[in-house]
Scaffold this motif. Structure first.
Motif, PDB file in Angstrom:
ATOM      1  N   VAL A  55       2.224  74.273 -57.643  1.00  0.00           N
ATOM      2  CA  VAL A  55       1.882  74.203 -56.216  1.00  0.00           C
ATOM      3  C   VAL A  55       0.393  74.494 -56.031  1.00  0.00           C
ATOM      4  N   ALA A  56      -0.071  75.574 -56.629  1.00  0.00           N
ATOM      5  CA  ALA A  56      -1.475  75.962 -56.473  1.00  0.00           C
ATOM      6  C   ALA A  56      -2.412  74.896 -57.037  1.00  0.00           C
ATOM      7  N   GLY A  57      -2.100  74.378 -58.229  1.00  0.00           N
ATOM      8  CA  GLY A  57      -2.952  73.365 -58.837  1.00  0.00           C
ATOM      9  C   GLY A  57      -3.018  72.091 -58.020  1.00  0.00           C
ATOM     10  N   LEU A  58      -1.875  71.643 -57.524  1.00  0.00           N
ATOM     11  CA  LEU A  58      -1.852  70.409 -56.742  1.00  0.00           C
ATOM     12  C   LEU A  58      -2.506  70.584 -55.386  1.00  0.00           C
ATOM     13  N   MET A  59      -2.492  71.811 -54.846  1.00  0.00           N
ATOM     14  CA  MET A  59      -3.205  72.009 -53.593  1.00  0.00           C
ATOM     15  C   MET A  59      -4.707  71.953 -53.804  1.00  0.00           C
ATOM     16  N   GLY A  60      -5.181  72.424 -54.961  1.00  0.00           N
ATOM     17  CA  GLY A  60      -6.591  72.257 -55.281  1.00  0.00           C
ATOM     18  C   GLY A  60      -6.968  70.791 -55.361  1.00  0.00           C
ATOM     19  N   TYR A  61      -6.123  70.009 -56.017  1.00  0.00           N
ATOM     20  CA  TYR A  61      -6.370  68.563 -56.094  1.00  0.00           C
ATOM     21  C   TYR A  61      -6.334  67.936 -54.709  1.00  0.00           C
ATOM     22  N   SER A 134      -5.659  85.701 -47.798  1.00  0.00           N
ATOM     23  CA  SER A 134      -6.625  85.285 -48.815  1.00  0.00           C
ATOM     24  C   SER A 134      -6.389  83.845 -49.254  1.00  0.00           C
ATOM     25  N   PHE A 135      -5.130  83.462 -49.311  1.00  0.00           N
ATOM     26  CA  PHE A 135      -4.780  82.089 -49.676  1.00  0.00           C
ATOM     27  C   PHE A 135      -5.362  81.097 -48.673  1.00  0.00           C
ATOM     28  N   LEU A 136      -5.218  81.371 -47.384  1.00  0.00           N
ATOM     29  CA  LEU A 136      -5.774  80.492 -46.351  1.00  0.00           C
ATOM     30  C   LEU A 136      -7.295  80.458 -46.424  1.00  0.00           C
ATOM     31  N   LEU A 137      -7.909  81.606 -46.688  1.00  0.00           N
ATOM     32  CA  LEU A 137      -9.372  81.636 -46.831  1.00  0.00           C
ATOM     33  C   LEU A 137      -9.826  80.799 -48.021  1.00  0.00           C
ATOM     34  N   ALA A 138      -9.077  80.855 -49.119  1.00  0.00           N
ATOM     35  CA  ALA A 138      -9.424  80.053 -50.298  1.00  0.00           C
ATOM     36  C   ALA A 138      -9.364  78.567 -49.974  1.00  0.00           C
ATOM     37  N   LEU A 139      -8.306  78.153 -49.284  1.00  0.00           N
ATOM     38  CA  LEU A 139      -8.179  76.744 -48.917  1.00  0.00           C
ATOM     39  C   LEU A 139      -9.286  76.326 -47.956  1.00  0.00           C
ATOM     40  N   LEU A 140      -9.605  77.194 -46.998  1.00  0.00           N
ATOM     41  CA  LEU A 140     -10.658  76.867 -46.036  1.00  0.00           C
ATOM     42  C   LEU A 140     -12.010  76.751 -46.726  1.00  0.00           C
ATOM     43  N   LEU A 141     -12.326  77.711 -47.600  1.00  0.00           N
ATOM     44  CA  LEU A 141     -13.575  77.640 -48.351  1.00  0.00           C
ATOM     45  C   LEU A 141     -13.639  76.360 -49.170  1.00  0.00           C
ATOM     46  N   GLY A 142     -12.549  76.053 -49.861  1.00  0.00           N
ATOM     47  CA  GLY A 142     -12.526  74.839 -50.673  1.00  0.00           C
ATOM     48  C   GLY A 142     -12.681  73.582 -49.842  1.00  0.00           C
ATOM     49  N   ALA A 143     -11.983  73.529 -48.708  1.00  0.00           N
ATOM     50  CA  ALA A 143     -12.063  72.334 -47.865  1.00  0.00           C
ATOM     51  C   ALA A 143     -13.473  72.146 -47.315  1.00  0.00           C
ATOM     52  N   LEU A 144     -14.109  73.223 -46.879  1.00  0.00           N
ATOM     53  CA  LEU A 144     -15.481  73.123 -46.363  1.00  0.00           C
ATOM     54  C   LEU A 144     -16.457  72.714 -47.462  1.00  0.00           C
ATOM     55  N   ALA A 145     -16.288  73.297 -48.656  1.00  0.00           N
ATOM     56  CA  ALA A 145     -17.189  72.965 -49.765  1.00  0.00           C
ATOM     57  C   ALA A 145     -17.026  71.514 -50.193  1.00  0.00           C
ATOM     58  N   PHE A 146     -15.795  71.061 -50.345  1.00  0.00           N
ATOM     59  CA  PHE A 146     -15.583  69.680 -50.788  1.00  0.00           C
ATOM     60  C   PHE A 146     -15.908  68.677 -49.686  1.00  0.00           C
ATOM     61  N   ALA A 147     -15.800  69.094 -48.425  1.00  0.00           N
ATOM     62  CA  ALA A 147     -16.267  68.224 -47.349  1.00  0.00           C
ATOM     63  C   ALA A 147     -17.779  68.029 -47.452  1.00  0.00           C
ATOM     64  N   TYR A 202     -13.060  76.468 -60.080  1.00  0.00           N
ATOM     65  CA  TYR A 202     -13.140  77.769 -59.413  1.00  0.00           C
ATOM     66  C   TYR A 202     -12.301  77.803 -58.141  1.00  0.00           C
ATOM     67  N   LEU A 203     -12.165  76.666 -57.477  1.00  0.00           N
ATOM     68  CA  LEU A 203     -11.249  76.634 -56.329  1.00  0.00           C
ATOM     69  C   LEU A 203      -9.817  76.878 -56.791  1.00  0.00           C
ATOM     70  N   ILE A 204      -9.420  76.238 -57.883  1.00  0.00           N
ATOM     71  CA  ILE A 204      -8.068  76.451 -58.392  1.00  0.00           C
ATOM     72  C   ILE A 204      -7.883  77.895 -58.838  1.00  0.00           C
ATOM     73  N   GLU A 205      -8.918  78.495 -59.406  1.00  0.00           N
ATOM     74  CA  GLU A 205      -8.849  79.923 -59.744  1.00  0.00           C
ATOM     75  C   GLU A 205      -8.540  80.760 -58.503  1.00  0.00           C
TER      76      GLU A 205
END
Length: 249
Positions: A55-61, A134-147, A202-205
């Motif tokens: 689940v975590a890996g595929l959400m990073g993808y 923390s999980f939501l913050l990780a996703l938000l950080l990742g989404a903003l960075a990849f955007a 690092y996002l997946i981490e």
């Protein structure tokens, strides 16, 4: 506010009415998760269901695929078909348009995350997030960075016909090297060195730590810094190179 709501609604309607985008950007990560979990999802690792790691890996993808790939494809196609040029003559400020396109991508990421989690929990006995905040913050950080990287890609890619191929050449190898689809412990040394500088690693981490391992996001300052640095670099490139005029027409 009505202008913001109208444009955001238009972005969402445009996305969901585009079958290719809906299938490739939204449905592909959940379908890939179901496939991988059906093959590798049995058992536990360190007391955590393997399906939780998937689940975590595929959400990073999903974040990379949607925020980078989906945003880049949308903006390049609209630029080359002169849609962005026409938008600049409307009352909608250009910066606001790009911001709303980014928000629309974040909405799709959120829906993907909910879909993958529900599939994992209901079909494969995955756990719910250990540290939801923390999980939501990780996703938000990742989404903003990849955007930010998506905006940079849109600024650098000239052809509407080539943009999908280019982003896939970037995203798919990065996903394999970063561990979206499984463990990467036995990578050759050269590929390991490449993986160690990729933002998705690092996002997946961060997602794994907060979703499956019960750790807070701030326990991984290096990962936060690397993801943020890649995102900042993307926004800087976009600021310098992003254009509104077609380049091939």
């Amino acid at each position: 506010m009505s202008l913001v709501w109208h444009q955001l609604k238009a972005e969402q309607l445009t996305f969901w009415r585009n079958r290719e985008a809906a299938i490739f950007v939204f449905l592909f990560p959940p379908l890939l998760f179901v496939l991988l979990a059906s093959i590798f999802g049995d058992g536990t690792e360190d007391g955590v269901p393997v399906s939780s790691y998937l689940v975590a890996g595929l959400m990073g993808y999903a974040v990379a695929n949607t925020a980078l790939g989906g945003l880049a494809i949308t903006l390049v196609v609209r630029r080359e078909y002169a849609i962005l040029k026409r938008l600049r003559s409307t009352p909608l400020p250009p910066a606001l348009y790009l911001g709303l396109a980014l928000v629309s991508s974040l909405i799709v990421v959120a829906l993907q995350s909910v879909t993958v989690i529900l599939l994992g929990v209901l079909l494969f006995d995955a756990d719910l997030p250990e540290r939801p905040g923390s999980f939501l913050l990780a996703l938000l950080l990742g989404a903003l960075a990849f955007a930010g990287l998506g905006l940079a890609a849109a600024a650098l890619i000239n052809s509407a016909e080539a943009v999908a191929a280019v982003v896939n050449v970037v995203i798919l190898p990065m996903s394999f090297l970063s561990g979206s689809f499984g463990e990467t412990d036995n990578l050759p040394r050269v590929l390991e060195l490449v993986a160690n500088v990729l933002p998705l690693t690092y996002l997946i981490e961060l997602v794994l730590a907060t979703y499956a391992e019960g750790e807070a996001i701030w326990e991984h300052p290096l990962a936060i810094a690397v993801v943020a640095a890649w995102g900042a670099a993307g926004y800087l490139v976009a600021r310098r190179r992003f254009g509104w005029e077609p380049r091939e027409r």
